[in-house]
Design a protein around this motif. Structure first.
Motif, PDB file in Angstrom:
ATOM      1  N   LEU A 174     -10.698  -2.330   7.727  1.00  9.85           N
ATOM      2  CA  LEU A 174      -9.247  -2.190   7.897  1.00  9.85           C
ATOM      3  C   LEU A 174      -8.477  -2.388   6.593  1.00  9.85           C
ATOM      4  N   PRO A 175      -8.812  -3.389   5.766  1.00  8.56           N
ATOM      5  CA  PRO A 175      -8.065  -3.514   4.508  1.00  8.56           C
ATOM      6  C   PRO A 175      -8.176  -2.271   3.622  1.00  8.56           C
ATOM      7  N   ILE A 176      -9.361  -1.660   3.593  1.00  5.64           N
ATOM      8  CA  ILE A 176      -9.525  -0.453   2.769  1.00  5.64           C
ATOM      9  C   ILE A 176      -8.744   0.708   3.366  1.00  5.64           C
ATOM     10  N   LEU A 177      -8.697   0.732   4.696  1.00  3.44           N
ATOM     11  CA  LEU A 177      -8.036   1.828   5.404  1.00  3.44           C
ATOM     12  C   LEU A 177      -6.510   1.672   5.418  1.00  3.44           C
ATOM     13  N   LYS A 178      -6.029   0.498   5.048  1.00 11.67           N
ATOM     14  CA  LYS A 178      -4.627   0.161   5.286  1.00 11.67           C
ATOM     15  C   LYS A 178      -3.608   1.183   4.757  1.00 11.67           C
ATOM     16  N   PRO A 179      -3.713   1.627   3.490  1.00 13.15           N
ATOM     17  CA  PRO A 179      -2.687   2.567   3.011  1.00 13.15           C
ATOM     18  C   PRO A 179      -2.626   3.830   3.866  1.00 13.15           C
ATOM     19  N   LEU A 180      -3.797   4.370   4.201  1.00 10.35           N
ATOM     20  CA  LEU A 180      -3.839   5.575   5.025  1.00 10.35           C
ATOM     21  C   LEU A 180      -3.275   5.305   6.418  1.00 10.35           C
ATOM     22  N   LEU A 181      -3.648   4.148   6.952  1.00  5.57           N
ATOM     23  CA  LEU A 181      -3.181   3.759   8.276  1.00  5.57           C
ATOM     24  C   LEU A 181      -1.648   3.675   8.300  1.00  5.57           C
ATOM     25  N   MET A 182      -1.100   3.131   7.213  1.00  2.00           N
ATOM     26  CA  MET A 182       0.363   3.014   7.125  1.00  2.00           C
ATOM     27  C   MET A 182       1.011   4.398   7.122  1.00  2.00           C
ATOM     28  N   ILE A 183       0.441   5.305   6.331  1.00  2.00           N
ATOM     29  CA  ILE A 183       1.021   6.644   6.233  1.00  2.00           C
ATOM     30  C   ILE A 183       0.966   7.361   7.586  1.00  2.00           C
ATOM     31  N   VAL A 184      -0.185   7.355   8.232  1.00  2.54           N
ATOM     32  CA  VAL A 184      -0.286   8.109   9.485  1.00  2.54           C
ATOM     33  C   VAL A 184       0.569   7.466  10.574  1.00  2.54           C
ATOM     34  N   THR A 185       0.692   6.127  10.540  1.00  2.29           N
ATOM     35  CA  THR A 185       1.552   5.470  11.517  1.00  2.29           C
ATOM     36  C   THR A 185       3.008   5.856  11.273  1.00  2.29           C
ATOM     37  N   THR A 186       3.418   5.842  10.011  1.00  4.17           N
ATOM     38  CA  THR A 186       4.805   6.211   9.705  1.00  4.17           C
ATOM     39  C   THR A 186       5.090   7.636  10.149  1.00  4.17           C
ATOM     40  N   LEU A 187       4.169   8.546   9.839  1.00  3.21           N
ATOM     41  CA  LEU A 187       4.367   9.935  10.265  1.00  3.21           C
ATOM     42  C   LEU A 187       4.468  10.018  11.784  1.00  3.21           C
ATOM     43  N   SER A 188       3.609   9.297  12.479  1.00  2.00           N
ATOM     44  CA  SER A 188       3.661   9.326  13.941  1.00  2.00           C
ATOM     45  C   SER A 188       4.999   8.805  14.450  1.00  2.00           C
ATOM     46  N   VAL A 189       5.500   7.733  13.819  1.00  2.00           N
ATOM     47  CA  VAL A 189       6.792   7.189  14.241  1.00  2.00           C
ATOM     48  C   VAL A 189       7.877   8.241  14.049  1.00  2.00           C
ATOM     49  N   VAL A 233      19.742   9.830  12.521  1.00  2.00           N
ATOM     50  CA  VAL A 233      19.234   9.864  11.149  1.00  2.00           C
ATOM     51  C   VAL A 233      19.281   8.466  10.541  1.00  2.00           C
ATOM     52  N   LEU A 234      20.378   7.746  10.781  1.00  2.71           N
ATOM     53  CA  LEU A 234      20.486   6.393  10.232  1.00  2.71           C
ATOM     54  C   LEU A 234      19.398   5.493  10.797  1.00  2.71           C
ATOM     55  N   LEU A 235      19.146   5.617  12.107  1.00  2.34           N
ATOM     56  CA  LEU A 235      18.084   4.806  12.713  1.00  2.34           C
ATOM     57  C   LEU A 235      16.727   5.143  12.102  1.00  2.34           C
ATOM     58  N   MET A 236      16.520   6.442  11.833  1.00  3.51           N
ATOM     59  CA  MET A 236      15.247   6.896  11.265  1.00  3.51           C
ATOM     60  C   MET A 236      15.058   6.385   9.849  1.00  3.51           C
ATOM     61  N   LEU A 237      16.155   6.258   9.112  1.00  2.16           N
ATOM     62  CA  LEU A 237      16.057   5.899   7.695  1.00  2.16           C
ATOM     63  C   LEU A 237      15.233   4.635   7.498  1.00  2.16           C
ATOM     64  N   GLY A 238      15.408   3.685   8.418  1.00  2.00           N
ATOM     65  CA  GLY A 238      14.663   2.446   8.315  1.00  2.00           C
ATOM     66  C   GLY A 238      13.164   2.692   8.196  1.00  2.00           C
ATOM     67  N   VAL A 239      12.674   3.595   9.059  1.00  2.00           N
ATOM     68  CA  VAL A 239      11.243   3.894   9.045  1.00  2.00           C
ATOM     69  C   VAL A 239      10.884   4.684   7.802  1.00  2.00           C
ATOM     70  N   VAL A 246      12.085   4.633   4.885  1.00  2.00           N
ATOM     71  CA  VAL A 246      12.097   3.929   3.607  1.00  2.00           C
ATOM     72  C   VAL A 246      10.672   3.766   3.097  1.00  2.00           C
ATOM     73  N   PHE A 247       9.784   3.394   3.995  1.00  2.00           N
ATOM     74  CA  PHE A 247       8.396   3.205   3.606  1.00  2.00           C
ATOM     75  C   PHE A 247       7.804   4.488   3.040  1.00  2.00           C
ATOM     76  N   TYR A 248       8.038   5.566   3.784  1.00  2.00           N
ATOM     77  CA  TYR A 248       7.476   6.847   3.398  1.00  2.00           C
ATOM     78  C   TYR A 248       8.055   7.304   2.064  1.00  2.00           C
ATOM     79  N   ILE A 249       9.355   7.098   1.923  1.00  2.00           N
ATOM     80  CA  ILE A 249      10.018   7.522   0.691  1.00  2.00           C
ATOM     81  C   ILE A 249       9.490   6.724  -0.489  1.00  2.00           C
TER      82      ILE A 249
END
Lengths: 324, 285
Positions: free
Chosen positions: A238-253, A303-309, A311-314
């Protein structure tokens, strides 16, 4: 759609020739700069005209009161100040929609990421032929257009001739002519299943690609040292996978928060109030009730509500931008 | 340390565990594919068999009637042609315009390059449906609703950021030494472009346009909002057909198959690009 591709760019390094003919070099780099901007100009112009300007118009619109009358006469709509926002923020229906959208996002993203991760791990464990079969099945699901997938689920859950009711009835439950959308919990279960089912291929396939980055030696060493499978997963994989996991989770959100196609199609293009999400609600207000300003205000809030999520992706994008 | 013939580590893993994993994998695959199978199954059944309270898991009377009646629907063929025209216009425009910008950010170092990269990446996050209201009003004002060009314009913006970004990747992959060698041999920048970069980006152009095709072909909300029923694409026809006709499931599923085939085929061809394109940033960042 959301491509964050960044191939290595080895040829980028030698940018400035040796500092001899400095004047000529400067001349050339100035001309280069001009050519580059000229080449980028059409793209930038289109983005400004079709994205930036509409964004601006949307914000302006949300402070006006645009109805059918203004649409047909072409007159400037009357200013309404923050009325549209007050209307939305004091409306319990609107808050219901916000809560529903958020709840759906949390549930569907959690389920699909967990399922995707589970399938990705399972794919490492199974026989090569089984893995191939799983891949093929997922590829077809992934390739299926969203609307077609939604239509197929509408047919599976059809109250009279749907195969789901048939199978459940055969299993001993009385589901003959059962309508899945009368009870909103059941209806949302169908929508969530559809979204999770359609989302698993992307998640499982990207995560299984990510799993190949986990060094086998590390896992073997851990096992030799007596770590359980769970410990190896938690402390190594999981620690090695974390960056990828974050990206795919953000995209899913981002995708699931914008839910439109699935609830729209499953409810025949007229979602009942309990099946409205922010995207369909804004759309219905604007195009169903010709309340363009109210719809715009809801879009702005979305859009404003989405911005919060985002931020990570940006932030991730800034990193990519810096590497370039 | 036990190893499978395919190299999977199986240390500390029992045969029963492997059997269980394989079974789960097969069941998962079957469950995933079932809705797709059910669309196919329904499309080849006669209407009497579709409207049966005991569904058959394989068509008893195999028939192509549903495809005939879908193709015979008044607006099916026009919608298909509309979709093809719109998609072709949007993809072609995105390729031409996007290629120029991709060239600029891949091959020139200039002030503002990083800003352009960030803009290209950021606009992919704009929730496009939110912009549909002002876009509708703008196109209405320009008399471009109910027209194929208006929709193609919107799709162009939808495809452009992705196109620029992917083409940039392909152009960057061409060694810069090739450009330099050609320039030393007396080529101008324009000649380098025509003789080296453009031919070598060929596969990239194909992959990008295929992805663009999928995006534009699958879209139905925008076109459904902007245009009347005569000017829809096939995907919007599927939606329109549903609301107007109710439960003609056989032809609907047949129509869905016809609509999906190009997408599924194209998708399977370029799936590698899509998967890496979506997540490559994570590996690097």
């Amino acid at each position: 759609m959301h491509a964050v591709d960044s191939r290595p760019n080895p040829a980028e390094a030698p940018q400035a020739p040796p500092p001899r003919h400095v004047a000529r070099v400067r001349n050339r780099s100035q001309r280069d700069s001009r050519v580059a901007w000229l080449l980028s100009l059409p793209t930038l112009a289109i983005l400004v005209a079709m994205l930036a300007y509409p964004l601006y118009r949307m914000i302006v619109l949300s402070f006006q009161n645009m109805r059918l009358k203004e649409l047909f006469s072409g007159k400037t709509p009357p200013w309404a100040g923050v009325d549209q926002y007050t209307k939305a923020l004091t409306d319990s229906v609107f808050w219901g929609v916000v809560g529903r959208t958020a709840a759906f996002t949390v549930v569907s993203v959690t389920l699909s990421v967990l399922a995707g991760l589970g399938i990705a791990l399972l794919m490492r464990r199974v026989h090569a032929k089984v893995r191939l079969f799983m891949m093929i099945a997922m590829m077809f699901v992934w390739a299926l257009p969203q609307l077609v997938a939604a239509q197929s689920f509408r047919w599976l859950t059809d109250s009279d001739f749907g195969v789901l009711n048939y199978v459940l009835t055969e299993l001993g439950f009385d589901y003959a002519t059962h309508s899945w959308f009368v009870n909103p919990w059941e209806g949302w279960a169908v929508i969530t299943t559809l979204v999770v089912w359609a989302g698993i291929p992307f998640l499982a396939i990207s995560l299984s690609a990510g799993l190949t980055q986990v060094p086998k030696e590390l896992l073997e060493a851990a096992t030799v040292d007596g770590a359980s499978a769970w410990q190896a997963l938690r402390n190594i994989t999981l620690p090695i996978l974390k960056p990828l996991l974050m990206i795919v989770t953000t995209l899913s959100v981002i995708w699931n928060f914008g839910l439109f196609t699935q609830n729209w199609a499953l409810r025949d293009g007229h979602p009942e109030p309990v099946y409205q999400t922010l995207a369909t609600f804004s759309y219905t207000q604007a195009f169903g009730r010709s309340n363009y300003s109210y719809g715009s205000a809801i879009s702005v809030i979305t859009v404003l509500l989405m911005l919060g999520v985002m931020v990570f992706y940006i932030r991730q994008m800034f990193k990519i931008g810096e590497v370039d | 340390m036990a190893r499978h013939d395919d190299g999977v580590i199986t240390v500390g893993r029992s045969r029963i565990g492997t059997f269980f994993a394989n079974t789960t994998g097969i069941v998962f695959g079957l469950v995933m594919i079932f809705p797709v199978y059910w669309v196919l199954n329904t499309a080849f059944k006669p209407d009497s068999e579709v409207r049966s309270f005991t569904p058959t898991f394989f068509p008893n009377d195999f028939t192509l009637d549903n495809f005939k009646s879908a193709l015979g629907e008044e607006l099916f063929i026009p919608s298909m042609i509309n979709g093809l025209i719109i998609t072709a216009m949007a993809v072609a425009a995105a390729l031409v315009v996007g290629f120029l910008a991709a060239l600029a950010i891949a091959r020139f170092s200039f002030y503002g390059r990083k800003a352009i990269i960030l803009v290209i990446l950021a606009v992919q996050l704009v929730p496009f449906l939110a912009l549909l209201i002002p876009l509708f009003l703008m196109l209405q004002g320009a008399n471009l609703t109910n027209s194929l060009v208006g929709v193609a314009l919107v799709y162009l913006v939808l495809l452009l950021p992705y196109t620029v970004w992917t083409l940039r990747g392909f152009i960057s992959g061409i060694p810069r030494e090739l450009d330099e060698a050609a320039m030393i041999d007396g080529c101008t920048r324009a000649q380098v472009f025509w003789r080296i970069i453009l031919p070598l980006t060929g596969p990239g152009l194909v992959a990008t346009s295929v992805y663009g095709f999928i995006q534009a072909w699958n879209e139905f909300i925008i076109i459904n909002t902007l245009n009347n029923p005569q000017k829809q694409n096939l995907m919007a026809w599927l939606l329109y057909n549903q609301t107007e006709r109710g439960t003609a499931w056989g032809p609907l599923m047949a129509g869905a198959i016809i609509t999906s085939i190009p997408v599924v085929v194209f998708f399977l061809i370029i799936q590698r690009n899509i998967a890496t394109g979506l997540t490559a940033g994570a590996v690097k960042g």
